[in-house]
Design a protein around this motif. Sequence first.
Motif, short mmCIF file in Angstrom:
data_model
loop_
_atom_site.label_atom_id
_atom_site.label_comp_id
_atom_site.label_asym_id
_atom_site.label_seq_id
_atom_site.Cartn_x
_atom_site.Cartn_y
_atom_site.Cartn_z
N ASN A 90 -6.71 5.03 -5.95
CA ASN A 90 -5.67 5.77 -5.06
C ASN A 90 -6.61 6.73 -4.42
OD1 ASN A 90 -3.74 5.16 -7.84
ND2 ASN A 90 -2.66 5.25 -5.84
N ASP A 106 -2.15 15.79 -4.27
CA ASP A 106 -1.32 14.82 -3.75
C ASP A 106 -2.18 13.53 -3.89
OD1 ASP A 106 0.37 16.62 -3.08
OD2 ASP A 106 0.26 16.51 -0.91
N GLY A 166 -2.28 9.41 -2.75
CA GLY A 166 -2.04 8.49 -1.72
C GLY A 166 -2.28 7.14 -2.25
N ARG A 178 2.41 3.90 -6.02
CA ARG A 178 2.96 3.63 -4.87
C ARG A 178 4.39 3.01 -4.89
NH1 ARG A 178 -0.54 -0.32 -1.53
NH2 ARG A 178 0.87 0.30 -0.09
N GLY A 217 4.47 7.88 -3.00
CA GLY A 217 3.36 8.59 -3.38
C GLY A 217 3.62 9.67 -4.65
#
Length: 279
Positions: free
Chosen positions: A191, A238, A240, A251, A257
């Motif tokens: 990630n 954060d 992603g 995901r 996210g």
Amino acid sequence: MQFNRIAPIGAALAFALATPAFAQDSGTTDWTGPYVGGSFGYNWQKSDQGEHLRFDTNADGTYNDTIRTTTGANAFSPGTCGGSARGATPAAGCNDDKDAIGWMGHVGYDMQFGSIVAGVVAEAGKAYISDSVSEYSTTPAFYEMTRRIDWNGNLRARLGYTTPGGIMPYITGGLAYAKVENSFATNNAANSFTQFDNKEDAWGYTMGGGVEAKVSDNFSIGARYLWTRYNVGDYRVDVGAGSAPATNPFRITPSGGASINRGDKFDTQSVMVTTSFRF
């Protein structure tokens, strides 16, 4: 509390109690006036066993969600540790938080009313401590957030009672501030991780007490204890997609996210020996 945390207070108290004869020869002491000085001692923090990283999976700004696998299981079921991770699983253990020395400079003013002394003091300096918390996923992987105090300060009121020989026990409390630096580490290379508000302004309050003794008209020594709570919580990471597959737990969240945060309270304690030159 360990001995090395209270030793500075014991040493200062012993010296203060042994030196009142060096105060004003008249047997009375006047604390009224401005002063400047410094302090040196030890800073520590409470054990944060039980603290967890928190997750926001639907981008609503509330960190009370659970990251789940495709089967609905908790992806972070292995647990947490109150320190920095030594490996990808809880079995590897974790390093304790760093308690350390600290120093501060101060400026203040006292006003004496009979045996009562009231005043205000402002301090600023460094506390070389760090506070980490780690969470483990079933991947296996670790996710670690660490706080460090860049510098800190406070503005406190003091209220004390002085003996004729110049020994003054007091209580104190007021506003506290720290510039907090945050960092993130993980062994998850799939990630992507983007940090926000690495440096944050932490406001809070402090309270405690101490004792001060005049050893001459213009010089005093003492020791003091402070408990401080800083309010933090702006920092976040954060998560992603990165190169992770579509089945990756980060995901398959409602927002595709997630954001990671930690607790919003940062508590520290300190004992320090103080010296002041009085005008």
